[in-house]
Motif scaffolding. Sequence first.
Motif, mmCIF file in Angstrom:
data_model
loop_
_atom_site.group_PDB
_atom_site.id
_atom_site.type_symbol
_atom_site.label_atom_id
_atom_site.label_comp_id
_atom_site.label_asym_id
_atom_site.label_seq_id
_atom_site.Cartn_x
_atom_site.Cartn_y
_atom_site.Cartn_z
ATOM 1 N N ARG A 1 0.821 -1.214 0.000
ATOM 2 C CA ARG A 1 0.000 0.000 0.000
ATOM 3 C C ARG A 1 0.855 1.264 0.000
ATOM 4 N NH1 ARG A 1 -5.153 -0.092 3.742
ATOM 5 N NH2 ARG A 1 -5.754 1.318 2.042
ATOM 6 N N ALA A 2 2.132 1.130 -0.390
ATOM 7 C CA ALA A 2 3.033 2.282 -0.459
ATOM 8 C C ALA A 2 3.334 2.602 -1.921
ATOM 9 C CB ALA A 2 4.331 1.991 0.292
ATOM 10 N N ALA A 3 3.622 3.885 -2.187
ATOM 11 C CA ALA A 3 3.988 4.310 -3.539
ATOM 12 C C ALA A 3 5.032 5.412 -3.447
ATOM 13 C CB ALA A 3 2.760 4.788 -4.308
ATOM 14 N N LEU A 4 5.844 5.517 -4.510
ATOM 15 C CA LEU A 4 6.902 6.525 -4.568
ATOM 16 C C LEU A 4 6.819 7.283 -5.886
ATOM 17 C CD1 LEU A 4 9.987 4.456 -3.287
ATOM 18 C CD2 LEU A 4 8.733 6.212 -2.017
ATOM 19 N N GLN A 5 7.478 8.429 -5.919
ATOM 20 C CA GLN A 5 7.581 9.206 -7.144
ATOM 21 C C GLN A 5 8.483 8.466 -8.126
ATOM 22 O OE1 GLN A 5 9.140 11.476 -9.290
ATOM 23 N NE2 GLN A 5 7.177 12.326 -9.903
ATOM 24 N N ALA A 6 8.098 8.444 -9.413
ATOM 25 C CA ALA A 6 8.823 7.650 -10.399
ATOM 26 C C ALA A 6 10.149 8.261 -10.822
ATOM 27 C CB ALA A 6 7.943 7.423 -11.625
ATOM 28 N N ASP A 7 10.280 9.581 -10.738
ATOM 29 C CA ASP A 7 11.523 10.257 -11.116
ATOM 30 C C ASP A 7 12.619 9.866 -10.130
ATOM 31 O OD1 ASP A 7 13.616 12.035 -11.622
ATOM 32 O OD2 ASP A 7 12.281 13.721 -12.030
ATOM 33 N N ALA A 8 13.688 9.287 -10.657
ATOM 34 C CA ALA A 8 14.754 8.795 -9.782
ATOM 35 C C ALA A 8 15.356 9.907 -8.936
ATOM 36 C CB ALA A 8 15.848 8.125 -10.616
ATOM 37 N N ILE B 1 13.932 12.206 -7.466
ATOM 38 C CA ILE B 1 13.059 12.530 -6.342
ATOM 39 C C ILE B 1 12.692 11.274 -5.557
ATOM 40 C CG2 ILE B 1 10.830 13.528 -5.678
ATOM 41 C CD1 ILE B 1 10.980 15.221 -8.241
ATOM 42 N N GLY B 2 12.204 10.254 -6.255
ATOM 43 C CA GLY B 2 11.786 9.032 -5.580
ATOM 44 C C GLY B 2 12.913 8.352 -4.825
ATOM 45 N N ALA B 3 14.123 8.376 -5.400
ATOM 46 C CA ALA B 3 15.251 7.747 -4.721
ATOM 47 C C ALA B 3 15.624 8.498 -3.450
ATOM 48 C CB ALA B 3 16.451 7.658 -5.654
ATOM 49 N N LEU B 4 15.447 9.826 -3.449
ATOM 50 C CA LEU B 4 15.713 10.580 -2.220
ATOM 51 C C LEU B 4 14.717 10.199 -1.129
ATOM 52 C CD1 LEU B 4 16.624 14.255 -3.215
ATOM 53 C CD2 LEU B 4 18.072 12.558 -2.095
ATOM 54 N N ASP B 5 13.444 10.064 -1.492
ATOM 55 C CA ASP B 5 12.450 9.643 -0.500
ATOM 56 C C ASP B 5 12.802 8.262 0.048
ATOM 57 O OD1 ASP B 5 11.127 11.988 -0.957
ATOM 58 O OD2 ASP B 5 9.402 11.102 -1.968
ATOM 59 N N TRP C 1 4.475 6.918 -9.392
ATOM 60 C CA TRP C 1 3.688 7.890 -10.151
ATOM 61 C C TRP C 1 4.563 8.996 -10.728
ATOM 62 C CZ3 TRP C 1 4.120 12.707 -7.940
ATOM 63 C CH2 TRP C 1 4.377 12.756 -6.562
ATOM 64 N N GLY C 2 4.098 9.554 -11.868
ATOM 65 C CA GLY C 2 4.865 10.577 -12.551
ATOM 66 C C GLY C 2 4.364 11.987 -12.343
ATOM 67 N N ASN C 3 3.074 12.151 -12.003
ATOM 68 C CA ASN C 3 2.511 13.476 -11.754
ATOM 69 C C ASN C 3 1.464 13.356 -10.654
ATOM 70 O OD1 ASN C 3 -0.133 12.844 -13.029
ATOM 71 N ND2 ASN C 3 1.064 12.818 -14.917
ATOM 72 N N TYR C 4 0.988 14.502 -10.171
ATOM 73 C CA TYR C 4 0.104 14.459 -9.006
ATOM 74 C C TYR C 4 -1.249 13.832 -9.316
ATOM 75 C CZ TYR C 4 -1.827 18.898 -10.828
ATOM 76 O OH TYR C 4 -2.403 19.867 -11.611
ATOM 77 N N ALA C 5 -1.686 13.886 -10.584
ATOM 78 C CA ALA C 5 -2.945 13.227 -10.938
ATOM 79 C C ALA C 5 -2.805 11.714 -10.802
ATOM 80 C CB ALA C 5 -3.362 13.608 -12.351
ATOM 81 N N GLN D 1 2.344 7.515 0.537
ATOM 82 C CA GLN D 1 3.151 7.723 -0.661
ATOM 83 C C GLN D 1 3.818 9.091 -0.658
ATOM 84 O OE1 GLN D 1 0.849 7.720 -4.281
ATOM 85 N NE2 GLN D 1 -0.639 9.192 -3.521
ATOM 86 N N SER D 2 4.814 9.245 -1.543
ATOM 87 C CA SER D 2 5.415 10.543 -1.787
ATOM 88 C C SER D 2 4.310 11.526 -2.155
ATOM 89 C CB SER D 2 6.418 10.461 -2.941
ATOM 90 O OG SER D 2 7.416 9.499 -2.700
ATOM 91 N N HIS D 3 4.587 12.819 -1.913
ATOM 92 C CA HIS D 3 3.502 13.795 -2.051
ATOM 93 C C HIS D 3 3.913 15.035 -2.824
ATOM 94 C CE1 HIS D 3 0.057 16.261 -1.106
ATOM 95 N NE2 HIS D 3 0.829 17.166 -0.521
ATOM 96 N N TRP D 4 3.014 15.460 -3.742
ATOM 97 C CA TRP D 4 3.066 16.783 -4.358
ATOM 98 C C TRP D 4 1.780 17.500 -3.998
ATOM 99 C CZ3 TRP D 4 5.143 16.200 -10.074
ATOM 100 C CH2 TRP D 4 6.506 15.873 -10.014
ATOM 101 N N SER D 5 1.874 18.737 -3.630
ATOM 102 C CA SER D 5 0.777 19.469 -3.008
ATOM 103 C C SER D 5 -0.538 19.502 -3.792
ATOM 104 C CB SER D 5 1.226 20.896 -2.685
ATOM 105 O OG SER D 5 0.288 21.546 -1.882
#
Length: 396
Positions: A169-176, A178-182, A226-230, A244-248
């Motif tokens: 039930r976890a997700a991360l940002q796909a951009d390395a 950003i996602g790798a930093l998280d 995920w690649g964008n907030y949508a 999951q990682s978050h964009w506002s």
Amino acid sequence: MRKNMPELRVLGTSVTLTEAMRRRAEQDLGLRIRFEVLDGFDAQRQAVMRQDSFDLYDQWFHSLDCLWPTGALQPIDIGRLAHWDEVNALPKTGRITPQAALGAGCNPAMRLYVQADGTLGGTPASRISMLPLTHNADSFVYLPAAVPELFAQTEESWSWLLSPACRGRAALQADAAIGALDAALALQAGGDMRFGDISNLGLEEIDQMMALLLQRQESEQFRGFWGNYADAARLMIDAGVAIQSHWSPAIAHYRAAGLDYRLACPREGYRAWYGGLGISSQARGDTLDAAYRYLNWWQSGWPGAAMARQGYYISNPLRSREHLRASEWDYWYAGLPAAEDLRGTDGQILIPRGSVRDGGAYEQRLGHIAVWNTVMDEHNYLVRQWATLLRRARPL
């Protein structure tokens, strides 16, 4: 709108390139404006590979590490910026207050000024690489009811992203970048790894981190990337993601779906980013003049207020304060409870009355930065390794 007025082509991401912003800019400036909206990696690649395809580059400061050496952007003359003196200390010095920690990684101040030899640095000069504009302190979003054993803890932590309680039930940002930093923040917070410089991993550190993440993925820790907030909103609304990682801007979707979500204020600090506008090296004449008009428009007040309603900050906030209701300023910038229901850019209620922003006031949030979004020295290797993790993800 005059027929001979040049069209401005703005390349960037959905973070700032919204249709409402484009229409308002056209209206205020009397220009034809076209947005090309891509994800962060693709926008960066196009700016490098097709330098004649855009007039303005709307992206993050950390992407300068890839763009500036290629000559894709031209220096910006501070003398042509109408509101430069209003820009606050954060992008100019790297700290929102003198007492604040710098945070590891791509501090915008170190990439702001164009030095005499054409490189970028923190020594003040008459030219800059990008006009600093939108920025934020990001963390992760979660559903308290879905992870009650974690929510019961006294402090939120990046380690929650890798907790067995969130398996599947976890997700991360796909951009390395950003996602790798998280992921690195989560591994370090959980005691699984210690990094010499979390913003600039070496080859062995990347290998060790990826081995640990692939082990987690074998037990299906991650529901997706995920690649964008949508896409992020869809994962949480439709795919059962609980953290999951978050964009506002995603909070508008969460609110519309009736999710009882919470934005974390991790004890380890935020992952921060800084965005801005760069001018293509190919821009000349009327196009260049129009580009400077567009830069100045972004700091004229209304755009910063519109960004605030998405949860973002602007580099000269006091001018935008004139375009915000007192209740909006108090919530988004001052860290006070919302005195009334606050509406987002779509006119729908986004923040219920009585809510307090995670992390508090602007100075508190930007003074609690663990790391800035960064392009690491071994970025290409990280991207290749990160792609392996993405390929192991279950189809959405």
